[in-house]
Design an enzyme around this catalytic site. Structure first.
Site, mmCIF file in Angstrom:
data_model
loop_
_atom_site.group_PDB
_atom_site.id
_atom_site.type_symbol
_atom_site.label_atom_id
_atom_site.label_comp_id
_atom_site.label_asym_id
_atom_site.label_seq_id
_atom_site.Cartn_x
_atom_site.Cartn_y
_atom_site.Cartn_z
ATOM 1 N N PHE A 132 4.329 -16.750 7.406
ATOM 2 C CA PHE A 132 4.196 -16.991 5.973
ATOM 3 C C PHE A 132 4.763 -15.779 5.256
ATOM 4 O O PHE A 132 4.265 -14.665 5.436
ATOM 5 C CB PHE A 132 2.722 -17.194 5.618
ATOM 6 N N LEU A 134 5.481 -14.017 1.925
ATOM 7 C CA LEU A 134 5.249 -13.844 0.488
ATOM 8 C C LEU A 134 5.479 -12.406 0.045
ATOM 9 O O LEU A 134 6.194 -12.149 -0.917
ATOM 10 C CB LEU A 134 3.825 -14.279 0.143
ATOM 11 N N GLU A 136 6.620 -8.585 -0.575
ATOM 12 C CA GLU A 136 7.911 -7.907 -0.674
ATOM 13 C C GLU A 136 7.678 -6.436 -0.981
ATOM 14 O O GLU A 136 6.553 -6.040 -1.302
ATOM 15 C CB GLU A 136 8.757 -8.532 -1.793
ATOM 16 N N SER A 141 0.254 -7.523 -4.418
ATOM 17 C CA SER A 141 -0.776 -8.231 -5.174
ATOM 18 C C SER A 141 -0.182 -9.018 -6.339
ATOM 19 O O SER A 141 -0.706 -10.061 -6.723
ATOM 20 C CB SER A 141 -1.820 -7.236 -5.699
ATOM 21 N N ARG A 252 -7.933 -17.207 3.030
ATOM 22 C CA ARG A 252 -8.970 -16.177 2.870
ATOM 23 C C ARG A 252 -10.217 -16.500 3.677
ATOM 24 O O ARG A 252 -10.944 -15.591 4.093
ATOM 25 C CB ARG A 252 -9.300 -16.021 1.384
ATOM 26 N N ARG A 277 -27.952 3.812 26.587
ATOM 27 C CA ARG A 277 -27.821 5.257 26.414
ATOM 28 C C ARG A 277 -29.190 5.900 26.190
ATOM 29 O O ARG A 277 -29.978 5.429 25.372
ATOM 30 C CB ARG A 277 -26.910 5.536 25.210
ATOM 31 N N GLY A 348 -21.636 7.812 19.207
ATOM 32 C CA GLY A 348 -21.409 9.258 19.243
ATOM 33 C C GLY A 348 -19.995 9.584 19.691
ATOM 34 O O GLY A 348 -19.038 8.906 19.300
ATOM 35 N N GLY A 349 -19.861 10.578 20.533
ATOM 36 C CA GLY A 349 -18.539 10.986 21.009
ATOM 37 C C GLY A 349 -17.816 9.880 21.755
ATOM 38 O O GLY A 349 -16.586 9.771 21.695
ATOM 39 N N GLU A 372 -3.807 -10.845 2.621
ATOM 40 C CA GLU A 372 -4.188 -12.127 2.005
ATOM 41 C C GLU A 372 -5.068 -11.927 0.777
ATOM 42 O O GLU A 372 -6.022 -12.662 0.530
ATOM 43 C CB GLU A 372 -4.828 -13.058 3.037
#
Length: 388
Positions: A132, A134, A136, A141, A252, A277, A348-349, A372
């Site tokens: 699709f 649209l 450019e 927007s 959407r 963990r 965490g890490g 979109e």
């Protein structure tokens, strides 16, 4: 738009058909997409055999009527499948979303019988893929500012211009291209043309090096004096802008489902990790700080899912779903960013390295607030509907 009172009594249980779709999508995602998903993200490539498999399973033409090679399913079935696949691989689900929501639905809703026979049947089966076109360089927007020109030359259009950020750009065999024919008429002078790969003057530009959905095929497309037959125009002369907006409204819902899936995937990984963990002598899930994070994640996910399902049901019922779709996309994309960020924090890490998947889901989540229709555009759509 349906009011809350009109929705009281809605059955929140999935039908047997919808449960079967959910199971099939989950099975494919976990058993076929998950192996190699990190490697595909690193290499920025998507395995063609997986795309073929998605076509075989019916995921590329879910809502298309069986007479045109599709599954004949409703929008709810589609978003259920989108969620499950997005939990694992958002690059796969965006390919699926574009082909289903934008290309197939646009052709089914507005194409003529000849166009459906020629293109829709092959797109729905997954034999070929669609794009699709649209956006450019100067028209994101502001979709009315189309610089791609389709000059009327009698029995064909002469197409010139560039399209950016095109999903399936290099792999699509059929592109729905939005172009300006009568600049003086602005949005009323725009047309949508079906452009086939291989037409002289049609070329594929560079592949974008993206932050997320990296295995997704995103390219610029260029058109230089491409002769497109008049029979490839969708709808009456000047219908292109209306076509694009109508198609995006449905699209959407698909992206909202993608955002929901990304968030749900991160939440499930975080919940599992929190139970495995250990810190300070017990599983980190048993620490209230982690419990509160997961409780908030689960609650917001449920709210997002209800918004997505509501938009899908309204569309299936033939009711006005524009505002509901905008709300679903706005909220689901926001919680996708929030949930994935929290999932990284819980890990965490380990959350900062690729092996645990959540860092990829966090990167994938961001685009759902942009494509979109950005979150800011969704707020405009919602606000316009408040006084109706």
């Amino acid at each position: 738009m349906a009011t809350a009172s009109e929705l009281i009594g809605m059955d929140f249980n999935l039908s047997e058909e919808h449960e079967a779709v959910q199971l099939a999508a989950r099975d494919f995602a976990q058993n076929e997409l998950l192996p190699g998903v990190i490697e595909r993200d690193n290499a920025q490539t998507f395995d063609p055999s997986l795309r073929q498999r998605m076509g075989e399973l019916g995921f590329l033409g879910m809502m298309v009527p069986p007479e045109y090679g599709g599954g004949g399913m409703d929008t709810l079935a589609y978003v259920i499948a989108m969620e499950e696949i997005s939990k694992v691989d958002a690059s796969a689900s965006v390919m699926m979303s574009v082909n289903n929501s934008l290309v197939c639905w646009g052709l089914e809703a507005f194409g003529n019988e000849s166009q459906k026979q020629k293109y829709l049947t092959r797109l729905a089966s997954g034999e070929i893929l669609g794009a699709f076109c649209l956006s450019e360089p100067e028209a994101g927007s502001d979709a009315t500012s189309q610089q791609t020109l389709a000059e009327d030359k009698g029995d064909y259009y002469l197409l010139n211009g560039t399209k950016n950020w095109i999903t399936n750009g290099a792999t699509a065999s059929v592109c729905l291209v939005i172009a300006q024919t009568y600049p003086e008429k602005r949005h009323k002078g725009i047309n949508c043309l079906i452009v086939e790969k291989g037409m002289p003057g049609f070329s594929v530009g560079k592949k974008e090096d993206k932050m997320g959905i990296r295995a997704s095929d995103t390219h610029s497309l260029m058109f230089s004096d491409v002769q497109v037959p008049k029979e490839n125009r969708i709808g009456p002369d000047g219908f292109g802008f209306s076509f694009a907006m109508s198609t995006l409204n449905g699209g959407r819902i698909g992206i909202a489902a993608q955002a929901l899936g990304i968030a749900a995937g991160a939440y499930e990984l975080a919940l599992q990790y929190a139970q495995e963990r250990k810190a300070f002598g017990k599983a980190i899930f048993d620490h209230q700080a982690i419990q509160f994070k997961l409780a908030d994640m689960a609650t917001r996910l449920e709210a997002a899912r209800l918004l997505v399902y509501k938009a899908a049901r309204l569309k299936d019922q033939g009711k006005d779903y524009v505002q509901a779709a905008a709300m679903a996309k706005l909220y689901a994309s926001d919680i996708a960013m929030w949930v994935t960020t929290e999932a990284v924090q819980i890990h965490g890490g380990y959350g900062y390295v690729k092996e645990y998947h959540v860092e990829r889901l966090m990167r994938d989540a961001k685009i759902t607030q942009i494509y979109e229709g950005t979150s800011e555009i969704q707020k405009l759509v919602i606000a316009r509907g408040l006084t109706k």
